[in-house]
Structures are given as C-alpha cells and as structure tokens.
Design a protein around this motif. Sequence first.
Motif, PDB file in Angstrom:
ATOM      1  N   THR A 215       4.568   7.143  -4.673  1.00 23.99           N
ATOM      2  CA  THR A 215       3.185   6.920  -4.241  1.00 23.99           C
ATOM      3  C   THR A 215       2.167   7.384  -5.277  1.00 23.99           C
ATOM      4  O   THR A 215       1.021   6.956  -5.255  1.00 23.99           O
ATOM      5  CB  THR A 215       2.909   7.659  -2.925  1.00 23.99           C
TER       6      THR A 215
ATOM      7  N   ARG B   9      -7.208  -1.405  -7.282  1.00 24.21           N
ATOM      8  CA  ARG B   9      -6.334  -2.120  -6.356  1.00 24.21           C
ATOM      9  C   ARG B   9      -7.090  -2.443  -5.088  1.00 24.21           C
ATOM     10  O   ARG B   9      -8.029  -1.749  -4.717  1.00 24.21           O
ATOM     11  CB  ARG B   9      -5.080  -1.311  -6.048  1.00 24.21           C
TER      12      ARG B   9
ATOM     13  N   ALA C  33       5.534  -2.273  -9.968  1.00 21.53           N
ATOM     14  CA  ALA C  33       5.429  -1.528  -8.718  1.00 21.53           C
ATOM     15  C   ALA C  33       6.338  -0.319  -8.771  1.00 21.53           C
ATOM     16  O   ALA C  33       7.521  -0.431  -9.129  1.00 21.53           O
ATOM     17  CB  ALA C  33       5.813  -2.424  -7.543  1.00 21.53           C
TER      18      ALA C  33
ATOM     19  N   ASN D 120      -2.519   5.297  -7.919  1.00 21.90           N
ATOM     20  CA  ASN D 120      -1.700   5.753  -6.806  1.00 21.90           C
ATOM     21  C   ASN D 120      -1.824   4.807  -5.620  1.00 21.90           C
ATOM     22  O   ASN D 120      -2.561   3.829  -5.645  1.00 21.90           O
ATOM     23  CB  ASN D 120      -2.058   7.187  -6.427  1.00 21.90           C
ATOM     24  N   TRP D 121      -1.113   5.104  -4.554  1.00 21.26           N
ATOM     25  CA  TRP D 121      -0.998   4.174  -3.440  1.00 21.26           C
ATOM     26  C   TRP D 121      -2.341   3.840  -2.797  1.00 21.26           C
ATOM     27  O   TRP D 121      -2.564   2.712  -2.368  1.00 21.26           O
ATOM     28  CB  TRP D 121      -0.066   4.761  -2.377  1.00 21.26           C
ATOM     29  N   SER D 122      -3.261   4.793  -2.776  1.00 24.75           N
ATOM     30  CA  SER D 122      -4.531   4.577  -2.082  1.00 24.75           C
ATOM     31  C   SER D 122      -5.644   4.122  -3.015  1.00 24.75           C
ATOM     32  O   SER D 122      -6.699   3.692  -2.548  1.00 24.75           O
ATOM     33  CB  SER D 122      -4.956   5.856  -1.381  1.00 24.75           C
TER      34      SER D 122
ATOM     35  N   ASN E 260      -5.740  -3.032  -1.398  1.00 24.43           N
ATOM     36  CA  ASN E 260      -4.564  -3.047  -0.526  1.00 24.43           C
ATOM     37  C   ASN E 260      -4.665  -4.104   0.567  1.00 24.43           C
ATOM     38  O   ASN E 260      -3.647  -4.553   1.088  1.00 24.43           O
ATOM     39  CB  ASN E 260      -4.339  -1.665   0.076  1.00 24.43           C
TER      40      ASN E 260
ATOM     41  N   SER F  92       0.798  -1.217   0.000  1.00 21.11           N
ATOM     42  CA  SER F  92       0.000   0.000   0.000  1.00 21.11           C
ATOM     43  C   SER F  92       0.833   1.270   0.000  1.00 21.11           C
ATOM     44  O   SER F  92       0.287   2.367  -0.069  1.00 21.11           O
ATOM     45  CB  SER F  92      -0.941   0.002   1.217  1.00 21.11           C
ATOM     46  N   SER F  93       2.142   1.158   0.067  1.00 27.97           N
ATOM     47  CA  SER F  93       3.004   2.339   0.092  1.00 27.97           C
ATOM     48  C   SER F  93       3.317   2.880  -1.294  1.00 27.97           C
ATOM     49  O   SER F  93       3.866   3.969  -1.420  1.00 27.97           O
ATOM     50  CB  SER F  93       4.320   2.011   0.799  1.00 27.97           C
ATOM     51  N   ASN F  94       3.030   2.114  -2.322  1.00 27.62           N
ATOM     52  CA  ASN F  94       3.525   2.456  -3.655  1.00 27.62           C
ATOM     53  C   ASN F  94       2.426   2.447  -4.711  1.00 27.62           C
ATOM     54  O   ASN F  94       1.486   1.672  -4.641  1.00 27.62           O
ATOM     55  CB  ASN F  94       4.616   1.476  -4.072  1.00 27.62           C
ATOM     56  N   ALA F  95       2.611   3.304  -5.684  1.00 27.89           N
ATOM     57  CA  ALA F  95       1.757   3.258  -6.853  1.00 27.89           C
ATOM     58  C   ALA F  95       2.043   1.989  -7.655  1.00 27.89           C
ATOM     59  O   ALA F  95       3.125   1.415  -7.543  1.00 27.89           O
ATOM     60  CB  ALA F  95       1.979   4.492  -7.719  1.00 27.89           C
TER      61      ALA F  95
END
Length: 124
Positions: free
Chosen positions: A102, A72, A98, A52-54, A74, A30-33
């Motif tokens: 972010t 995504r 990956a 993006n990460w979120s 997470n 979850s830290s990375n796009a």
Amino acid sequence: QVQLVESGGGLVQAGGSLRLSCAASGRTFSSNAMGWFRQAPGKEREFVAAINWSGSSTYYGDFVKGRFTISRDNAKNTVSLQMNSLEPEDTAVYYCAASLLTTAQAMSAFYDSWGQGTQVTVSS
C-alpha cells in the motif's frame, strides 16, 4: 494481478510537457500503491515516481527534481504522470506498475503487474 494500459506518450521538444495515464483493471485498484518506471535503450529500468494507495504520499526518483507529478484517481482506476520541463535525457519507454504493497516503493521487486509501456521521446 492488475491489467495496466498506458497512454499519452509521444514526441515533444525539450522544455515541453507530456501527461501519461495508466488505466487499471483487475484487483481492487485502491488497495495498492502504483508506480512509474522508465527504461532507455541500453540502460537499466529506472524508478520515476510512486504513489501510495490513497494518493496522500508520493515518492520520486532523484533525477525528477520537481519536474514530474504523480497522481491517482481511485474512482476512475487511473494513475497519471504529469511531466514538465522535459529534457532529451528523459527519452525512454515509460511503464506503469502496480505494487503488492500500500506504501509507495522505489524498488521494482515490490511491483507484480506491469503495463506494456509508452514511448516518450524528447528532441533537443
């Protein structure tokens, strides 16, 4: 780095749909796009989509034209690419990647981990 495994590729007729999935393990997902790229025979690798990460922001290649959706989960460490209205020109090996960042990125230089790829073939 992140270990990535794609699945979901296959043969489909023009106008059909496929859903690609990518399972990630390793550093905190979850830290990375995340992104999807593709490469057809004799052609350079091409950006398809990024998230993006979120999951709140997405970015698509110009050729997508609303046909594909990246998402995504997470909690499950997965990223997916829903592809609709497929065309023969979409035939390629699709790679999950990956990012080091972010935010969603189109440039492959911002990605440090790549899956082995999954073949998508669209027949006319």
